[in-house]
Structures are given as C-alpha cells and as structure tokens.
Design a protein around this motif. Structure first.
Motif, PDB file in Angstrom:
ATOM      1  N   ARG A  18      52.542  28.389  40.229  1.00  0.00           N
ATOM      2  CA  ARG A  18      52.226  28.448  41.657  1.00  0.00           C
ATOM      3  C   ARG A  18      53.307  27.746  42.474  1.00  0.00           C
ATOM      4  NH1 ARG A  18      46.207  26.751  42.090  1.00  0.00           N
ATOM      5  NH2 ARG A  18      45.226  28.763  42.101  1.00  0.00           N
ATOM      6  N   ARG A  19      53.669  26.546  42.034  1.00  0.00           N
ATOM      7  CA  ARG A  19      54.662  25.742  42.754  1.00  0.00           C
ATOM      8  C   ARG A  19      56.007  26.477  42.842  1.00  0.00           C
ATOM      9  NH1 ARG A  19      54.553  21.537  39.607  1.00  0.00           N
ATOM     10  NH2 ARG A  19      56.587  21.762  38.653  1.00  0.00           N
ATOM     11  N   LYS A  20      56.360  27.211  41.798  1.00  0.00           N
ATOM     12  CA  LYS A  20      57.657  27.896  41.758  1.00  0.00           C
ATOM     13  C   LYS A  20      57.576  29.381  42.099  1.00  0.00           C
ATOM     14  CE  LYS A  20      60.191  24.922  38.665  1.00  0.00           C
ATOM     15  NZ  LYS A  20      61.134  24.956  37.532  1.00  0.00           N
ATOM     16  N   ASN A  21      56.391  29.862  42.445  1.00  0.00           N
ATOM     17  CA  ASN A  21      56.188  31.281  42.769  1.00  0.00           C
ATOM     18  C   ASN A  21      56.623  32.194  41.637  1.00  0.00           C
ATOM     19  OD1 ASN A  21      55.131  30.984  45.476  1.00  0.00           O
ATOM     20  ND2 ASN A  21      57.180  30.265  46.011  1.00  0.00           N
ATOM     21  N   LEU A  22      56.164  31.886  40.435  1.00  0.00           N
ATOM     22  CA  LEU A  22      56.500  32.675  39.258  1.00  0.00           C
ATOM     23  C   LEU A  22      55.330  33.550  38.846  1.00  0.00           C
ATOM     24  CD1 LEU A  22      58.210  29.874  37.133  1.00  0.00           C
ATOM     25  CD2 LEU A  22      59.339  31.677  38.458  1.00  0.00           C
ATOM     26  N   LEU A  23      55.617  34.797  38.548  1.00  0.00           N
ATOM     27  CA  LEU A  23      54.625  35.721  37.997  1.00  0.00           C
ATOM     28  C   LEU A  23      54.823  35.821  36.500  1.00  0.00           C
ATOM     29  CD1 LEU A  23      54.530  38.826  40.367  1.00  0.00           C
ATOM     30  CD2 LEU A  23      52.701  37.185  39.939  1.00  0.00           C
ATOM     31  N   ILE A  24      53.719  35.902  35.766  1.00  0.00           N
ATOM     32  CA  ILE A  24      53.796  36.019  34.311  1.00  0.00           C
ATOM     33  C   ILE A  24      52.998  37.219  33.824  1.00  0.00           C
ATOM     34  CG2 ILE A  24      54.164  33.541  33.981  1.00  0.00           C
ATOM     35  CD1 ILE A  24      51.246  33.324  33.110  1.00  0.00           C
ATOM     36  N   ALA A 125      60.296  35.129  27.333  1.00  0.00           N
ATOM     37  CA  ALA A 125      61.504  35.636  27.971  1.00  0.00           C
ATOM     38  C   ALA A 125      61.384  35.458  29.477  1.00  0.00           C
ATOM     39  CB  ALA A 125      61.695  37.117  27.636  1.00  0.00           C
ATOM     40  N   SER A 126      62.537  35.285  30.103  1.00  0.00           N
ATOM     41  CA  SER A 126      62.550  35.152  31.562  1.00  0.00           C
ATOM     42  C   SER A 126      63.462  36.210  32.169  1.00  0.00           C
ATOM     43  CB  SER A 126      63.031  33.759  31.973  1.00  0.00           C
ATOM     44  OG  SER A 126      64.414  33.620  31.729  1.00  0.00           O
ATOM     45  N   ARG A 127      63.186  36.520  33.397  1.00  0.00           N
ATOM     46  CA  ARG A 127      64.000  37.481  34.138  1.00  0.00           C
ATOM     47  C   ARG A 127      65.442  36.975  34.245  1.00  0.00           C
ATOM     48  NH1 ARG A 127      62.857  42.322  34.738  1.00  0.00           N
ATOM     49  NH2 ARG A 127      60.699  41.849  35.110  1.00  0.00           N
ATOM     50  N   ALA A 162      58.782  28.146  32.333  1.00  0.00           N
ATOM     51  CA  ALA A 162      58.581  27.974  33.777  1.00  0.00           C
ATOM     52  C   ALA A 162      59.299  26.723  34.284  1.00  0.00           C
ATOM     53  CB  ALA A 162      57.090  27.896  34.097  1.00  0.00           C
ATOM     54  N   GLU A 163      59.267  25.654  33.516  1.00  0.00           N
ATOM     55  CA  GLU A 163      59.948  24.417  33.917  1.00  0.00           C
ATOM     56  C   GLU A 163      61.441  24.650  34.099  1.00  0.00           C
ATOM     57  OE1 GLU A 163      59.126  21.484  34.855  1.00  0.00           O
ATOM     58  OE2 GLU A 163      57.090  21.156  34.165  1.00  0.00           O
ATOM     59  N   ALA A 164      62.025  25.505  33.284  1.00  0.00           N
ATOM     60  CA  ALA A 164      63.465  25.749  33.323  1.00  0.00           C
ATOM     61  C   ALA A 164      63.874  26.751  34.403  1.00  0.00           C
ATOM     62  CB  ALA A 164      63.939  26.246  31.952  1.00  0.00           C
ATOM     63  N   GLU A 165      62.923  27.464  34.959  1.00  0.00           N
ATOM     64  CA  GLU A 165      63.228  28.499  35.950  1.00  0.00           C
ATOM     65  C   GLU A 165      63.368  27.909  37.351  1.00  0.00           C
ATOM     66  OE1 GLU A 165      63.600  32.153  35.694  1.00  0.00           O
ATOM     67  OE2 GLU A 165      64.102  31.205  33.792  1.00  0.00           O
ATOM     68  N   PRO A 166      64.261  28.462  38.142  1.00  0.00           N
ATOM     69  CA  PRO A 166      64.335  28.043  39.545  1.00  0.00           C
ATOM     70  C   PRO A 166      63.132  28.591  40.310  1.00  0.00           C
ATOM     71  CG  PRO A 166      65.860  29.848  39.129  1.00  0.00           C
ATOM     72  CD  PRO A 166      65.266  29.467  37.805  1.00  0.00           C
ATOM     73  N   ALA A 167      62.805  27.938  41.399  1.00  0.00           N
ATOM     74  CA  ALA A 167      61.709  28.410  42.246  1.00  0.00           C
ATOM     75  C   ALA A 167      62.122  29.690  42.952  1.00  0.00           C
ATOM     76  CB  ALA A 167      61.331  27.342  43.262  1.00  0.00           C
ATOM     77  N   ASN A 168      61.154  30.539  43.214  1.00  0.00           N
ATOM     78  CA  ASN A 168      61.381  31.781  43.934  1.00  0.00           C
ATOM     79  C   ASN A 168      60.814  31.661  45.340  1.00  0.00           C
ATOM     80  OD1 ASN A 168      62.511  33.703  41.964  1.00  0.00           O
ATOM     81  ND2 ASN A 168      60.681  33.146  40.822  1.00  0.00           N
ATOM     82  N   PRO A 169      61.342  32.455  46.274  1.00  0.00           N
ATOM     83  CA  PRO A 169      60.741  32.451  47.619  1.00  0.00           C
ATOM     84  C   PRO A 169      59.314  32.962  47.543  1.00  0.00           C
ATOM     85  CG  PRO A 169      62.555  34.058  47.462  1.00  0.00           C
ATOM     86  CD  PRO A 169      62.452  33.365  46.152  1.00  0.00           C
TER      87      PRO A 169
END
Length: 174
Positions: A18-24, A125-127, A162-169
């Motif tokens: 939620r904090r980083k606007n990540l979809l899984i 995996a991440s985008r 998720a911790e390693a990913e940058p936040a998204n708008p």
C-alpha cells in the motif's frame, strides 16, 4: 490454517505494498490459491491484490502462464525452472509489479527419491527485472503444514521483493 503468523505476514505485506503502490499477483500449484485466498482475509487487500492463477496441472501452467512444454518435460512441474517460468508468466499476463509462484509436492503421496513429499519451489519476480528462487524441503510434515509453510514463504518472498522496489505514483481509480 489461517493463524496469527499468517495473518501478521499478510498484514505486513499489505502495508508495504500500500505504502509503495505495488500490485501483486500469484501463480499457485500445490497451494491451490491459498496465498491469494489468505490475502483476501485482510480488509483492504483489493488495493494490492490484482489476481491469482491456480495452475495445478501442467496444461494450466502452459495455457495460463505460458510455461513452455519443454521446461515441463525436461524439469517437471516441481522445479526451479518451472517456478521461475510461472512467476515470469504472471508478469507477462498482467500489469502487476510483483509476482510469486509456488509449485511443490504437499503429499501425502506423489513424492519420489529425487522429489520427495515436502519439496516446494518458489519464485518471486518484479516488473523491474528482479527474479529470486527458493527451494524448501519441509519433509513429510503433512499436507496442511506443507501448504501453510508455503504460504508463509511466499509472503516472505513478496515482502522482500516489495522492500527492494521503488514506490510507484498513486494509481487512478477506475
């Protein structure tokens, strides 16, 4: 099966996504949707969970996620190669930021000397291009416990990713 440890792990994952606007999204074989289903026990999960693929059969892995028949023939459904292909397939068939896959032998039968009951392969995996694999050998601890430990492992991998990913708008509402 849904106990305090699982609920806490799901809430923790929900908070960071939620904090980083990540979809899984998930791709599950031996857990048959338990990772996604467990997440839906947490209010507000619709802001982070896009979809879940239950790909119990090899044909489902191929049709729904694009896992090549060559990988399935050469390595089998329960393998690093298949887990990684499943996770990459989720990213290829959705717009999520993070994917996790689970494929294994929960028991009580289906194991062999090479691939015993309790063997589970995971991939996340991440985008952004990260791909990690984990192999767990839980042993013959019972079908329910293999699946529970697998859900927890999937949450740990998604959390680390998720911790390693940058936040998204922020996403626009549809």
């Amino acid at each position: 099966m849904i106990d305090h440890d699982i609920t806490a792990a799901a809430r923790n994952l929900l908070d960071i996504c939620r904090r980083k606007n990540l979809l899984i999204a998930t791709a599950e074989s031996c857990t048959a949707g338990l990772v996604a289903g467990t997440l839906t026990e947490i209010p507000g999960v619709s802001s982070i969970l896009d979809r879940g693929y239950v790909t119990y059969s090899n044909e489902a892995k191929h049709e729904m996620l694009g896992v090549s028949r060559d990988i399935l023939r050469a390595h089998g459904a329960v393998s690093r190669e298949t887990a990684e292909a499943m996770a990459r397939g989720v990213l290829g068939h959705s717009r999520v930021h993070l994917a996790v896959s689970v494929t294994g032998i929960a028991g009580p039968d289906g194991g062999s000397a090479e691939k015993p009951v309790g063997l589970v392969h995971f991939a996340a995996a991440s985008r952004s291009g990260r791909l990690v694999h984990a192999e767990k050998r839980y042993g013959d601890i019972g079908r329910t416990d293999v699946r529970k430990q697998s859900v927890l492992q999937a949450f740990r991998m998604l959390h680390d990713m998720a911790e390693a990913e940058p936040a998204n708008p922020p996403r626009e509402s549809v």
